[in-house]
Design a protein around this motif. Structure first.
Motif, PDB file in Angstrom:
ATOM      1  N   VAL A  74     -13.580  -4.363   2.519  1.00  0.00           N
ATOM      2  CA  VAL A  74     -13.778  -3.434   1.406  1.00  0.00           C
ATOM      3  C   VAL A  74     -14.836  -4.027   0.471  1.00  0.00           C
ATOM      4  O   VAL A  74     -14.732  -5.198   0.082  1.00  0.00           O
ATOM      5  CB  VAL A  74     -12.461  -3.179   0.651  1.00  0.00           C
TER       6      VAL A  74
ATOM      7  N   PRO B 121      -8.418   1.613   3.625  1.00  0.00           N
ATOM      8  CA  PRO B 121      -8.812   1.404   5.021  1.00  0.00           C
ATOM      9  C   PRO B 121      -9.971   0.417   5.128  1.00  0.00           C
ATOM     10  O   PRO B 121     -10.775   0.267   4.204  1.00  0.00           O
ATOM     11  CB  PRO B 121      -9.238   2.804   5.473  1.00  0.00           C
ATOM     12  N   LYS B 122     -10.035  -0.258   6.249  1.00  0.00           N
ATOM     13  CA  LYS B 122     -11.088  -1.244   6.470  1.00  0.00           C
ATOM     14  C   LYS B 122     -12.465  -0.643   6.228  1.00  0.00           C
ATOM     15  O   LYS B 122     -12.732   0.506   6.572  1.00  0.00           O
ATOM     16  CB  LYS B 122     -11.011  -1.792   7.903  1.00  0.00           C
ATOM     17  N   ASN B 123     -13.314  -1.465   5.601  1.00  0.00           N
ATOM     18  CA  ASN B 123     -14.730  -1.145   5.394  1.00  0.00           C
ATOM     19  C   ASN B 123     -14.981  -0.012   4.398  1.00  0.00           C
ATOM     20  O   ASN B 123     -16.055   0.592   4.399  1.00  0.00           O
ATOM     21  CB  ASN B 123     -15.414  -0.824   6.731  1.00  0.00           C
TER      22      ASN B 123
ATOM     23  N   GLN C  57     -10.524  -7.374   4.590  1.00  0.00           N
ATOM     24  CA  GLN C  57     -10.388  -5.947   4.848  1.00  0.00           C
ATOM     25  C   GLN C  57     -11.747  -5.260   4.939  1.00  0.00           C
ATOM     26  O   GLN C  57     -11.843  -4.099   5.340  1.00  0.00           O
ATOM     27  CB  GLN C  57      -9.530  -5.296   3.750  1.00  0.00           C
TER      28      GLN C  57
ATOM     29  N   ASP D  45      -6.830   7.563   6.522  1.00  0.00           N
ATOM     30  CA  ASP D  45      -6.979   7.118   7.898  1.00  0.00           C
ATOM     31  C   ASP D  45      -7.157   8.291   8.858  1.00  0.00           C
ATOM     32  O   ASP D  45      -7.816   8.153   9.898  1.00  0.00           O
ATOM     33  CB  ASP D  45      -5.756   6.281   8.296  1.00  0.00           C
TER      34      ASP D  45
ATOM     35  N   TYR E  87      -2.764   6.130   2.236  1.00  0.00           N
ATOM     36  CA  TYR E  87      -3.489   5.444   3.297  1.00  0.00           C
ATOM     37  C   TYR E  87      -3.618   6.345   4.526  1.00  0.00           C
ATOM     38  O   TYR E  87      -4.693   6.471   5.116  1.00  0.00           O
ATOM     39  CB  TYR E  87      -2.791   4.144   3.673  1.00  0.00           C
TER      40      TYR E  87
ATOM     41  N   GLU F 298      -8.418 -11.661   0.541  1.00  0.00           N
ATOM     42  CA  GLU F 298      -7.714 -10.495   1.087  1.00  0.00           C
ATOM     43  C   GLU F 298      -8.629  -9.272   1.142  1.00  0.00           C
ATOM     44  O   GLU F 298      -8.589  -8.487   2.100  1.00  0.00           O
ATOM     45  CB  GLU F 298      -6.487 -10.171   0.246  1.00  0.00           C
ATOM     46  N   VAL F 299      -9.444  -9.108   0.112  1.00  0.00           N
ATOM     47  CA  VAL F 299     -10.353  -7.958   0.072  1.00  0.00           C
ATOM     48  C   VAL F 299     -11.481  -8.153   1.076  1.00  0.00           C
ATOM     49  O   VAL F 299     -11.860  -7.225   1.807  1.00  0.00           O
ATOM     50  CB  VAL F 299     -10.895  -7.740  -1.344  1.00  0.00           C
TER      51      VAL F 299
ATOM     52  N   ARG G  17       0.826  -1.208   0.000  1.00  0.00           N
ATOM     53  CA  ARG G  17       0.000   0.000   0.000  1.00  0.00           C
ATOM     54  C   ARG G  17       0.864   1.263   0.000  1.00  0.00           C
ATOM     55  O   ARG G  17       1.978   1.297   0.522  1.00  0.00           O
ATOM     56  CB  ARG G  17      -0.947   0.003   1.192  1.00  0.00           C
TER      57      ARG G  17
ATOM     58  N   ARG H  11      -7.591  -3.876  -1.556  1.00  0.00           N
ATOM     59  CA  ARG H  11      -7.314  -4.392  -0.214  1.00  0.00           C
ATOM     60  C   ARG H  11      -6.417  -3.453   0.581  1.00  0.00           C
ATOM     61  O   ARG H  11      -6.324  -3.582   1.811  1.00  0.00           O
ATOM     62  CB  ARG H  11      -6.678  -5.772  -0.301  1.00  0.00           C
ATOM     63  N   PHE H  12      -5.773  -2.520  -0.083  1.00  0.00           N
ATOM     64  CA  PHE H  12      -4.894  -1.570   0.608  1.00  0.00           C
ATOM     65  C   PHE H  12      -5.655  -0.341   1.122  1.00  0.00           C
ATOM     66  O   PHE H  12      -5.055   0.531   1.742  1.00  0.00           O
ATOM     67  CB  PHE H  12      -3.767  -1.119  -0.324  1.00  0.00           C
TER      68      PHE H  12
END
Length: 537
Positions: free
Chosen positions: A177, A137-139, A175, A69, A65, A171-172, A60, A134-135
């Motif tokens: 995403v 942020p979560k959700n 995360q 974030d 990011y 992976e996605v 990432r 996938r890089f």
């Protein structure tokens, strides 16, 4: 000799003498017509051709990011991301072993001092392109553009199927995403005019008649193919619709209201159409002519520009369809030097995005591209200046631009409750905008924006004394944070409550600074400045 205390008193007297007084009344409970504002009201649209420069390919992009974030830390929710723009209409899936992520094709003859980083004229998209989400942020929720201008519905179905598989990858999924929607086509109202799409019929976009028939037919065919599982895992695709440019002068048959009322949402696909998107820029910089910073920042101009969409918003809402500005920024063609990239743009962006919430616009996706002048974020090292194409030696490393502070301030004002509502406050000053924020219907914060331009050439800086009134008693501590700006033309040196985001990793540095105020005494707000007031009870 005067005591230090007397010096302070005299300074306050002089300050209040120089400042104009403005009384602003704030309801302590949310009025019934207060607008809901989502934690991800500020979202980003990323030009598709250089997506991996933003996000990273095998690892990432830490700078990008971190810049996202920072917003998550304030709202609890990441900005939504649109991977699209005009290059989405040049993208086609590729099975070639030589295309892992994406091969974007650029015409170097289109590089100019006005557009040092022109968009690609073609894209071959490999199987590793979309798994890079996938890089994020979560959700994070993602919208992706699909080629409608130069493709066919079967190829679009194949492309979407590959994207769906990427979002289903472990992976996605881990995360969190998700693929929010497919955006089929970018600004079809411009096809055959200032782009090459549908160029076999230069009159294709004179009206929306051909679009309404063809687009709805494409969507039905794509839904049928993906639901059948013929291309893999069965999938019921959600769509954004319209995505029109809304360039002035507007053509009636391309307005959102006309499209909704003339067949854009037929019964056989209506359930899959989740959002109507339109694009909006405050002007165009395509010819490189100079732009006026005060005109961009002006409160009246912002309201005039956005109110043009009121009928379109109402039409979408009447059908139960969400409404967004899916691509927006100061000036089209990547922005205007000395206007889109300076501190005054932060004033414009904050007032713009907050006023949008008052009209029923659910989210504003601010458009970004590598080397674009109007970016919130420059995500990767640049060897040429975005302003005039001059060489940068050494290359300039990633950095945030002044307008990024608008996203930070909005995120802090909205907060992380998930149930924030907002109203615009009435003021009698043509330069002062105010917004009050409520959680569980209780007043929590207020933002005040002074959009009067302060230029570095001016000898003095005007200011307004803002006195706060309430419809009920307010108790508890009242505090204030400021966006301090050297002058409207500054490209750096902005400080938000003592903190700067102009750092090598986009993380805030500095010492937090908060002022305690007495609402009855008010506070001053200088030209080209923002204040966020907190109410503790």
């Amino acid at each position: 000799m005067l005591s230090s205390g007397l010096h302070h008193v005299l300074a306050l007297i002089m300050l209040n003498t120089c400042a104009r007084a403005l009384v602003v009344t704030i309801p302590t409970q949310a009025p019934p017509d207060a607008s809901t504002i989502a934690p991800d009201h500020v979202s980003l649209s990323i030009e598709q051709d250089r997506w991996t420069d933003w996000i990273g390919s095998t690892s990432r992009n830490e700078f990008f990011y971190n810049s996202l974030d920072n917003l998550v830390s304030l709202t609890g929710v990441p900005p939504r991301i649109r991977i699209g723009g005009q290059t989405a209409d040049t993208a086609n899936p590729s099975n070639s072993p030589s295309v892992e992520f994406c091969n974007s094709y650029f015409d170097n003859t289109t590089v100019s001092s006005n557009q040092p980083y022109p968009a690609a004229y073609g894209m071959s998209v490999g199987s590793k392109f979309y798994p890079t989400v996938r890089f994020l942020p979560k959700n994070t929720k993602v919208v992706t553009g699909i080629n409608y201008g130069a493709s066919d519905d079967l190829r679009a179905s194949v492309h979407i199927s590959g994207i769906v598989n990427a979002f289903y990858s472990p992976e996605v999924v881990a995360q969190g995403v998700t693929l929010e929607a497919i955006e089929l086509g970018h600004e079809p109202d411009r096809y055959g005019k200032d782009n090459l799409f549908k160029n076999w019929d230069i009159h294709w976009s004179d009206t929306s008649a051909k679009y309404l028939v063809e687009w709805t037919n494409w969507v039905k065919n794509i839904i049928d193919v993906l639901r059948s599982g013929w291309l893999g895992t069965p999938y019921d695709p959600p769509f954004w619709t319209a995505s029109v440019s809304a360039l002035a002068p507007r053509v009636e048959s391309w307005t959102g209201k006309y499209l909704v009322n003339n067949g854009l949402l037929p019964g056989n696909i209506a359930a899959n159409i989740k959002t109507l998107s339109q694009h909006h820029y405050s002007g165009t910089a395509c010819k490189g002519t100079a732009k006026d910073l005060q005109s961009l920042m002006a409160k009246s101009q912002i309201r005039e520009g956005l109110k043009a969409f009121e009928a379109d918003i109402a039409a979408a809402k009447s059908k139960g369809v969400d409404y967004v500005l899916g691509e927006a920024n100061s000036f089209s063609c990547h922005g205007a030097a000395g206007v889109s990239n300076v501190a005054g743009s932060a004033i414009w962006a904050l007032d713009y995005l907050l006023y949008a919430s008052q009209l029923g616009i659910s989210r504003v996706y601010f458009h970004q591209g590598v080397g674009y002048k109007f970016n919130f974020i420059q995500p990767t090292a640049l060897s040429r200046s975005p302003l005039d194409n001059s060489a940068l030696s050494p290359p300039r490393q990633p950095y945030v631009q002044p307008s990024y502070y608008a996203a930070i301030i909005a995120a802090e004002a909205i907060g992380n409750s998930g149930n924030t509502r907002v109203i615009e406050l009435s003021t009698s000053d043509q330069w002062i905008s105010g917004y009050a924020f409520y959680e569980d219907d209780k007043l929590t914060k207020a933002v005040f924006i002074n959009s009067r331009v302060y230029l570095r050439s001016e000898d003095s800086r005007s200011q307004v004394s803002i006195n706060l009134g309430f419809d009920a008693s307010v108790s508890g501590l009242v505090t204030l944070k400021r966006l301090s700006i050297p002058h409207a033309e500054a490209t750096g040196g902005l400080v938000w409550g003592g903190l700067s985001y102009e750092t090598p990793d986009a993380r805030a540095r500095g010492v937090s600074r908060v002022e305690s105020i007495n609402p009855a005494d008010g506070f001053y707000l200088r030209a080209t400045e923002v204040a966020l007031v907190y109410f503790s009870n």
